[in-house]
Design a protein around this motif. Structure first.
Motif, PDB file in Angstrom:
ATOM      1  N   ARG A 116       0.857  -1.182   0.000  1.00 16.65           N
ATOM      2  CA  ARG A 116       0.000   0.000   0.000  1.00 16.65           C
ATOM      3  C   ARG A 116       0.895   1.235   0.000  1.00 16.65           C
ATOM      4  O   ARG A 116       1.891   1.297   0.710  1.00 16.65           O
ATOM      5  CB  ARG A 116      -0.916   0.050   1.222  1.00 16.65           C
ATOM      6  CG  ARG A 116      -2.156  -0.786   1.062  1.00 16.65           C
ATOM      7  CD  ARG A 116      -3.094  -0.670   2.235  1.00 16.65           C
ATOM      8  NE  ARG A 116      -2.421  -1.108   3.450  1.00 16.65           N
ATOM      9  CZ  ARG A 116      -2.506  -0.478   4.611  1.00 16.65           C
ATOM     10  NH1 ARG A 116      -3.207   0.625   4.744  1.00 16.65           N
ATOM     11  NH2 ARG A 116      -1.883  -0.949   5.666  1.00 16.65           N
ATOM     12  N   TYR A 117       0.517   2.202  -0.803  1.00 16.73           N
ATOM     13  CA  TYR A 117       1.212   3.484  -0.877  1.00 16.73           C
ATOM     14  C   TYR A 117       0.218   4.539  -0.395  1.00 16.73           C
ATOM     15  O   TYR A 117      -0.812   4.762  -1.044  1.00 16.73           O
ATOM     16  CB  TYR A 117       1.652   3.780  -2.308  1.00 16.73           C
ATOM     17  CG  TYR A 117       2.698   2.834  -2.812  1.00 16.73           C
ATOM     18  CD1 TYR A 117       4.043   3.178  -2.763  1.00 16.73           C
ATOM     19  CD2 TYR A 117       2.362   1.585  -3.327  1.00 16.73           C
ATOM     20  CE1 TYR A 117       5.021   2.305  -3.222  1.00 16.73           C
ATOM     21  CE2 TYR A 117       3.322   0.711  -3.792  1.00 16.73           C
ATOM     22  CZ  TYR A 117       4.654   1.076  -3.741  1.00 16.73           C
ATOM     23  OH  TYR A 117       5.622   0.211  -4.196  1.00 16.73           O
ATOM     24  N   ILE A 118       0.507   5.158   0.729  1.00 17.01           N
ATOM     25  CA  ILE A 118      -0.344   6.203   1.284  1.00 17.01           C
ATOM     26  C   ILE A 118       0.400   7.513   1.039  1.00 17.01           C
ATOM     27  O   ILE A 118       1.455   7.759   1.628  1.00 17.01           O
ATOM     28  CB  ILE A 118      -0.621   5.947   2.774  1.00 17.01           C
ATOM     29  CG1 ILE A 118      -1.300   4.581   2.929  1.00 17.01           C
ATOM     30  CG2 ILE A 118      -1.475   7.076   3.360  1.00 17.01           C
ATOM     31  CD1 ILE A 118      -1.277   4.027   4.320  1.00 17.01           C
ATOM     32  N   ASP A 119      -0.129   8.306   0.113  1.00 17.47           N
ATOM     33  CA  ASP A 119       0.585   9.484  -0.372  1.00 17.47           C
ATOM     34  C   ASP A 119      -0.151  10.779  -0.085  1.00 17.47           C
ATOM     35  O   ASP A 119      -1.385  10.818  -0.099  1.00 17.47           O
ATOM     36  CB  ASP A 119       0.784   9.390  -1.897  1.00 17.47           C
ATOM     37  CG  ASP A 119       1.701   8.257  -2.310  1.00 17.47           C
ATOM     38  OD1 ASP A 119       2.668   7.974  -1.571  1.00 17.47           O
ATOM     39  OD2 ASP A 119       1.463   7.654  -3.370  1.00 17.47           O
ATOM     40  N   GLN A 120       0.641  11.816   0.158  1.00 14.99           N
ATOM     41  CA  GLN A 120       0.150  13.183   0.147  1.00 14.99           C
ATOM     42  C   GLN A 120       0.833  13.840  -1.041  1.00 14.99           C
ATOM     43  O   GLN A 120       2.050  13.696  -1.229  1.00 14.99           O
ATOM     44  CB  GLN A 120       0.507  13.911   1.436  1.00 14.99           C
ATOM     45  CG  GLN A 120      -0.234  13.370   2.635  1.00 14.99           C
ATOM     46  CD  GLN A 120       0.152  14.086   3.922  1.00 14.99           C
ATOM     47  OE1 GLN A 120       0.861  15.086   3.910  1.00 14.99           O
ATOM     48  NE2 GLN A 120      -0.321  13.565   5.040  1.00 14.99           N
ATOM     49  N   LEU A 121       0.057  14.519  -1.856  1.00 12.28           N
ATOM     50  CA  LEU A 121       0.582  15.160  -3.050  1.00 12.28           C
ATOM     51  C   LEU A 121       0.331  16.651  -2.996  1.00 12.28           C
ATOM     52  O   LEU A 121      -0.604  17.117  -2.339  1.00 12.28           O
ATOM     53  CB  LEU A 121      -0.066  14.575  -4.307  1.00 12.28           C
ATOM     54  CG  LEU A 121       0.227  13.099  -4.563  1.00 12.28           C
ATOM     55  CD1 LEU A 121      -0.887  12.241  -4.021  1.00 12.28           C
ATOM     56  CD2 LEU A 121       0.477  12.831  -6.013  1.00 12.28           C
ATOM     57  N   ILE A 130       4.402  13.859  -5.377  1.00  9.51           N
ATOM     58  CA  ILE A 130       4.285  13.276  -4.048  1.00  9.51           C
ATOM     59  C   ILE A 130       5.190  14.042  -3.086  1.00  9.51           C
ATOM     60  O   ILE A 130       6.386  14.195  -3.354  1.00  9.51           O
ATOM     61  CB  ILE A 130       4.682  11.790  -4.073  1.00  9.51           C
ATOM     62  CG1 ILE A 130       3.758  11.017  -5.029  1.00  9.51           C
ATOM     63  CG2 ILE A 130       4.649  11.192  -2.666  1.00  9.51           C
ATOM     64  CD1 ILE A 130       4.289   9.658  -5.430  1.00  9.51           C
ATOM     65  N   VAL A 131       4.631  14.505  -1.976  1.00 10.48           N
ATOM     66  CA  VAL A 131       5.399  15.229  -0.968  1.00 10.48           C
ATOM     67  C   VAL A 131       5.651  14.352   0.269  1.00 10.48           C
ATOM     68  O   VAL A 131       6.657  14.518   0.949  1.00 10.48           O
ATOM     69  CB  VAL A 131       4.734  16.570  -0.603  1.00 10.48           C
ATOM     70  CG1 VAL A 131       3.407  16.367   0.116  1.00 10.48           C
ATOM     71  CG2 VAL A 131       5.652  17.439   0.216  1.00 10.48           C
ATOM     72  N   ARG A 132       4.742  13.407   0.526  1.00 12.68           N
ATOM     73  CA  ARG A 132       4.915  12.457   1.636  1.00 12.68           C
ATOM     74  C   ARG A 132       4.387  11.108   1.196  1.00 12.68           C
ATOM     75  O   ARG A 132       3.309  11.025   0.605  1.00 12.68           O
ATOM     76  CB  ARG A 132       4.165  12.901   2.888  1.00 12.68           C
ATOM     77  CG  ARG A 132       4.880  13.975   3.631  1.00 12.68           C
ATOM     78  CD  ARG A 132       4.279  14.256   4.998  1.00 12.68           C
ATOM     79  NE  ARG A 132       4.948  15.407   5.573  1.00 12.68           N
ATOM     80  CZ  ARG A 132       4.714  16.669   5.233  1.00 12.68           C
ATOM     81  NH1 ARG A 132       3.818  16.948   4.331  1.00 12.68           N
ATOM     82  NH2 ARG A 132       5.380  17.657   5.803  1.00 12.68           N
ATOM     83  N   ARG A 133       5.145  10.069   1.510  1.00 12.21           N
ATOM     84  CA  ARG A 133       4.733   8.703   1.158  1.00 12.21           C
ATOM     85  C   ARG A 133       4.976   7.775   2.327  1.00 12.21           C
ATOM     86  O   ARG A 133       6.029   7.816   2.961  1.00 12.21           O
ATOM     87  CB  ARG A 133       5.508   8.218  -0.062  1.00 12.21           C
ATOM     88  CG  ARG A 133       5.394   6.706  -0.270  1.00 12.21           C
ATOM     89  CD  ARG A 133       5.868   6.260  -1.599  1.00 12.21           C
ATOM     90  NE  ARG A 133       4.782   6.511  -2.552  1.00 12.21           N
ATOM     91  CZ  ARG A 133       4.869   6.276  -3.840  1.00 12.21           C
ATOM     92  NH1 ARG A 133       5.992   5.804  -4.342  1.00 12.21           N
ATOM     93  NH2 ARG A 133       3.857   6.513  -4.645  1.00 12.21           N
TER      94      ARG A 133
END
Length: 162
Positions: A116-121, A130-133
């Motif tokens: 799972r990739y939980i990303d903040q873009l 993507i700024v946080r992963r």
């Protein structure tokens, strides 16, 4: 849903797909293009990586390919969930299955992983990155691969006239 929301959703999903394509093709420049300069990445069981140079240096697939420890990888992008979308920021969760095949001289089995990739873009100058992963390994197993054709044969078949 309005047209701008749909366009942003498609652009965000394209960033995730571009990351997988970059990893699987060995393209560091393609992978780099998915992240902001100040990106932060957290892998299960590892300390966070901060900044694009640290993140690029931490990608084990590239390290293994450079050392001859990985023959091929294939990431299959599954469910894509757009959790939050605002004007210039978004949060997503993407499920993926990764197939990781080492050279036969190293091992006769491949790893199959549920990820799972939980990303903040963040959108800057009209471009999503993507700024946080958070990269989460949910499950894995090993299996013996069987190849129907080599990479060279697949490339030749794909470029052959119809």
């Amino acid at each position: 849903m309005d047209m701008q929301m749909l366009a942003n959703r498609a652009a965000i999903q394209d960033v995730i797909a571009r990351y997988f394509r970059g990893i699987d093709s060995g393209s560091k420049s393609l992978v780099r293009s998915c992240f902001t300069e100040d990106v932060q990445v957290l892998y299960d069981g590892r300390p966070p990586e901060q900044g694009i140079e640290a993140v690029m240096g931490s990608l084990r697939t590239f390290q293994r390919i450079a050392k001859g420890e990985m023959q091929i990888t294939m990431h299959f992008m599954g469910n894509f969930n757009l959790i939050r979308l605002e004007e210039q920021s978004a949060e997503t969760e993407t499920y993926a299955i990764a197939f990781m095949v080492p050279p036969k001289a190293i091992a006769d089995h491949m790893a199959v992983r549920g990820l799972r990739y939980i990303d903040q873009l963040r959108q800057t100058n009209g471009e999503w990155r993507i700024v946080r992963r958070r990269h989460t390994l949910d499950w894995s197993f090993e299996a013996t691969p069987t190849f129907a054709s080599s990479l060279a044969q697949r490339v030749m078949t794909a470029s052959a006239p119809a």
